[in-house]
Design a protein around this motif. Sequence first.
Motif, mmCIF file in Angstrom:
data_model
loop_
_atom_site.group_PDB
_atom_site.id
_atom_site.type_symbol
_atom_site.label_atom_id
_atom_site.label_comp_id
_atom_site.label_asym_id
_atom_site.label_seq_id
_atom_site.Cartn_x
_atom_site.Cartn_y
_atom_site.Cartn_z
ATOM 1 N N GLY A 1 5.084 1.948 13.890
ATOM 2 C CA GLY A 1 5.289 3.033 14.841
ATOM 3 C C GLY A 1 5.719 4.319 14.182
ATOM 4 N N ARG A 2 6.608 4.212 13.207
ATOM 5 C CA ARG A 2 7.084 5.420 12.518
ATOM 6 C C ARG A 2 5.974 6.086 11.718
ATOM 7 N NH1 ARG A 2 11.568 1.935 9.697
ATOM 8 N NH2 ARG A 2 11.156 0.868 11.668
ATOM 9 N N LEU A 3 4.958 5.306 11.318
ATOM 10 C CA LEU A 3 3.851 5.880 10.556
ATOM 11 C C LEU A 3 2.993 6.779 11.439
ATOM 12 C CD1 LEU A 3 2.760 2.687 8.567
ATOM 13 C CD2 LEU A 3 4.311 4.513 7.814
ATOM 14 N N MET B 1 18.354 4.851 1.453
ATOM 15 C CA MET B 1 17.767 3.569 1.835
ATOM 16 C C MET B 1 16.277 3.681 2.137
ATOM 17 S SD MET B 1 20.917 2.256 4.266
ATOM 18 C CE MET B 1 20.092 0.765 4.811
ATOM 19 N N ILE B 2 15.804 4.883 2.467
ATOM 20 C CA ILE B 2 14.378 5.048 2.792
ATOM 21 C C ILE B 2 13.612 5.691 1.641
ATOM 22 C CG2 ILE B 2 14.784 5.120 5.282
ATOM 23 C CD1 ILE B 2 14.450 8.181 5.149
ATOM 24 N N GLU B 3 14.215 5.683 0.449
ATOM 25 C CA GLU B 3 13.570 6.263 -0.727
ATOM 26 C C GLU B 3 13.344 5.157 -1.756
ATOM 27 O OE1 GLU B 3 16.456 9.192 -1.723
ATOM 28 O OE2 GLU B 3 15.726 10.644 -0.235
ATOM 29 N N PRO B 4 12.135 4.608 -1.818
ATOM 30 C CA PRO B 4 11.900 3.423 -2.644
ATOM 31 C C PRO B 4 11.746 3.695 -4.131
ATOM 32 C CG PRO B 4 9.855 4.088 -1.604
ATOM 33 C CD PRO B 4 10.924 5.010 -1.067
ATOM 34 N N GLY B 5 11.527 4.924 -4.530
ATOM 35 C CA GLY B 5 11.342 5.247 -5.928
ATOM 36 C C GLY B 5 9.888 5.390 -6.312
ATOM 37 N N ILE B 6 9.045 4.455 -5.926
ATOM 38 C CA ILE B 6 7.630 4.517 -6.269
ATOM 39 C C ILE B 6 6.885 5.527 -5.398
ATOM 40 C CG2 ILE B 6 6.961 2.648 -4.717
ATOM 41 C CD1 ILE B 6 4.981 1.730 -6.875
ATOM 42 N N ALA B 7 7.418 5.818 -4.226
ATOM 43 C CA ALA B 7 6.833 6.793 -3.300
ATOM 44 C C ALA B 7 7.957 7.637 -2.724
ATOM 45 C CB ALA B 7 6.056 6.089 -2.192
ATOM 46 N N ASN B 8 7.605 8.642 -1.954
ATOM 47 C CA ASN B 8 8.650 9.481 -1.343
ATOM 48 C C ASN B 8 9.489 8.697 -0.346
ATOM 49 O OD1 ASN B 8 6.122 11.910 -1.367
ATOM 50 N ND2 ASN B 8 7.975 12.102 -2.607
ATOM 51 N N LEU B 9 8.841 7.818 0.418
ATOM 52 C CA LEU B 9 9.521 7.129 1.510
ATOM 53 C C LEU B 9 9.125 5.659 1.572
ATOM 54 C CD1 LEU B 9 9.064 9.841 4.293
ATOM 55 C CD2 LEU B 9 11.222 9.240 3.190
ATOM 56 N N ASP B 10 10.009 4.869 2.159
ATOM 57 C CA ASP B 10 9.800 3.442 2.395
ATOM 58 C C ASP B 10 9.761 3.244 3.908
ATOM 59 O OD1 ASP B 10 10.085 0.692 2.759
ATOM 60 O OD2 ASP B 10 11.537 0.454 1.147
ATOM 61 N N ASN B 11 8.726 2.590 4.422
ATOM 62 C CA ASN B 11 8.637 2.452 5.881
ATOM 63 C C ASN B 11 9.497 1.316 6.415
ATOM 64 O OD1 ASN B 11 6.969 0.130 5.259
ATOM 65 N ND2 ASN B 11 5.988 0.378 7.267
ATOM 66 N N ALA B 12 10.029 0.445 5.546
ATOM 67 C CA ALA B 12 10.817 -0.694 6.018
ATOM 68 C C ALA B 12 11.829 -1.087 4.946
ATOM 69 C CB ALA B 12 9.913 -1.866 6.369
ATOM 70 N N PRO B 13 12.960 -0.398 4.858
ATOM 71 C CA PRO B 13 13.937 -0.710 3.822
ATOM 72 C C PRO B 13 14.410 -2.154 3.903
ATOM 73 C CG PRO B 13 14.482 1.352 4.928
ATOM 74 C CD PRO B 13 13.387 0.717 5.712
ATOM 75 N N SER B 14 14.625 -2.758 2.760
ATOM 76 C CA SER B 14 15.110 -4.135 2.723
ATOM 77 C C SER B 14 16.589 -4.172 3.069
ATOM 78 C CB SER B 14 14.879 -4.738 1.333
ATOM 79 O OG SER B 14 15.607 -3.999 0.360
ATOM 80 N N GLY B 15 17.069 -5.347 3.398
ATOM 81 C CA GLY B 15 18.492 -5.520 3.674
ATOM 82 C C GLY B 15 18.820 -5.714 5.128
ATOM 83 N N VAL C 1 4.176 7.286 1.407
ATOM 84 C CA VAL C 1 4.956 6.243 2.069
ATOM 85 C C VAL C 1 4.537 4.886 1.528
ATOM 86 C CG1 VAL C 1 5.584 5.178 4.266
ATOM 87 C CG2 VAL C 1 5.119 7.643 4.171
ATOM 88 N N GLU C 2 5.503 4.150 0.974
ATOM 89 C CA GLU C 2 5.246 2.778 0.548
ATOM 90 C C GLU C 2 5.384 1.853 1.752
ATOM 91 O OE1 GLU C 2 6.708 -0.565 -2.718
ATOM 92 O OE2 GLU C 2 7.937 1.217 -2.361
ATOM 93 N N ILE C 3 4.390 1.006 1.949
ATOM 94 C CA ILE C 3 4.395 0.078 3.076
ATOM 95 C C ILE C 3 5.045 -1.223 2.631
ATOM 96 C CG2 ILE C 3 2.981 -1.139 4.785
ATOM 97 C CD1 ILE C 3 2.973 1.969 4.966
ATOM 98 N N ASP D 1 0.850 -1.189 0.000
ATOM 99 C CA ASP D 1 0.000 0.000 0.000
ATOM 100 C C ASP D 1 0.886 1.240 0.000
ATOM 101 O OD1 ASP D 1 -2.312 -1.467 0.070
ATOM 102 O OD2 ASP D 1 -2.869 -0.947 2.128
ATOM 103 N N ILE D 2 0.345 2.313 -0.555
ATOM 104 C CA ILE D 2 1.023 3.603 -0.461
ATOM 105 C C ILE D 2 0.094 4.571 0.260
ATOM 106 C CG2 ILE D 2 1.938 5.584 -1.728
ATOM 107 C CD1 ILE D 2 2.913 3.670 -3.847
ATOM 108 N N LEU D 3 0.581 5.085 1.388
ATOM 109 C CA LEU D 3 -0.190 6.017 2.216
ATOM 110 C C LEU D 3 0.320 7.433 1.988
ATOM 111 C CD1 LEU D 3 -0.218 4.039 5.600
ATOM 112 C CD2 LEU D 3 -1.849 3.878 3.714
#
Length: 455
Positions: free
Chosen positions: A309-311, A383-397, A300-302, A290-292
């Motif tokens: 919590g950060r949301l 790392m918190i910029e997924p491309g599809i949205a401004n922010l990523d709530n849980a970066p991979s890695g 924010v991409e979920i 989802d994107i909020l």
Amino acid sequence: MTETTQNTAIPARVIHQTDWPQIAENLPPMAARWAMTQGFSGKSGDCVTVPDANGNISMALLGAGSPESAQRQRFQIASAAAKLPKGEYQLQGLSGDALFEAALAWRLESYRFDRYRIQSPMAATLKTPEGIDDVLLEAMVSGEFLTRDLINTPASDMGPEELENAARALADTHNATIHVISGNTLLDENFPMIHAVGRASSRAPRLIDIKWGGSGPKLTLVGKGVCFDTGGLNIKPGGSMGLMKKDMGGAATVLGLAHMIMATQMPVQLRVLIPAVENSIDGSAFRPQDILTSRKGLTVEINNTDAEGRLVLADALAYGSEDNPDLMISMATLTGAARVAVGPDLAPFYVDDDDIAAAIQSGAIKGTDPVWRMPFHAPYESMIEPGIANLDNAPSGGMAGSITAALFLRRFADAPYAHFDIYGWQPSAAPARPKGGAGQGARALLHALPNILSI
């Protein structure tokens, strides 16, 4: 030993291990022989009471350990005080900050969580030492006890509504104002991410807003109030869900700190914002991918519903920033990565300003409340910029989890800002800290705030 019938406070002399031989030489011979017969040497936790000729307690000797043991374990005097028989005692052998710390340790040791079963109170009570700030001492103790009580209460009795009730009780105590936005009204008032995280629960999400003080610098405290965290659709395994009643530890800690600030009449305009939710699961739960759109307008991409919590904090931080505070502080049980980095005893914190960091570190020493500065490391912003949205709530890695969470929050804080990624739990009993809920960082901040805000 015969219970004392004295009406006056019993002297309780604090003795460091290295000082004991000289002190023993200067005690009445019978008292020294008695203490040595009982094995007293001044090591941490040593406790002996000395009788008078009538069998009453004439004095108590409390071991304070060595400088080396003090570095390994704070509040050592508490373990000795806990062994004393019933009576009122008066500390001797200390002065200044050491006296205040010992009094704080003694009072903190007296905590009992007795909501669900009767607990025997600590037998020995402490007469407030002369020359210390009793208002400050009482504020610290009662604020910490409030935090512990809130965290220790299970989610069955501490959901968003009950957390609101606790906030209302605190506001009433200090003649503060409180305003609460709940349920679907959160959408009407533009708190979309608080609503998204909490909407799957039968217990309505809400934003709690407390204001106190009419003059002075503006201070805003934001506390994560996730009253229980299942992980959402990215559900936690059972072992990871066991302590999730403490996921509102940030809210509990800012309420405890708010009490300390108000009880000591700190000259600030205080605001407390608590997004209170339960991260649960039903057909309306927010989903991975989802994107909020946040209150601030950032999308924010979920990528993990367990990074909720950060949301909720993001919407609260954006809201708090609209009032242009002089300082904004968030506190949250946010990441397991923080515990991996520093363990349960240290409160990691993030801040850009070196002077603020120095004030917090100095306050931690004065408040016997250890903290550790972590970096807002700018190279990790990508790392918190997924491309599809401004922010990523849980970066991979899986790397730098606490840092990337802090960087995420900083995007929403348009004010001088510090973030604490606390644990909020004492995993095993220690002096003045029973196993269970624990405040972290509050005493450090209480000492630091006057310097930071120049009040």
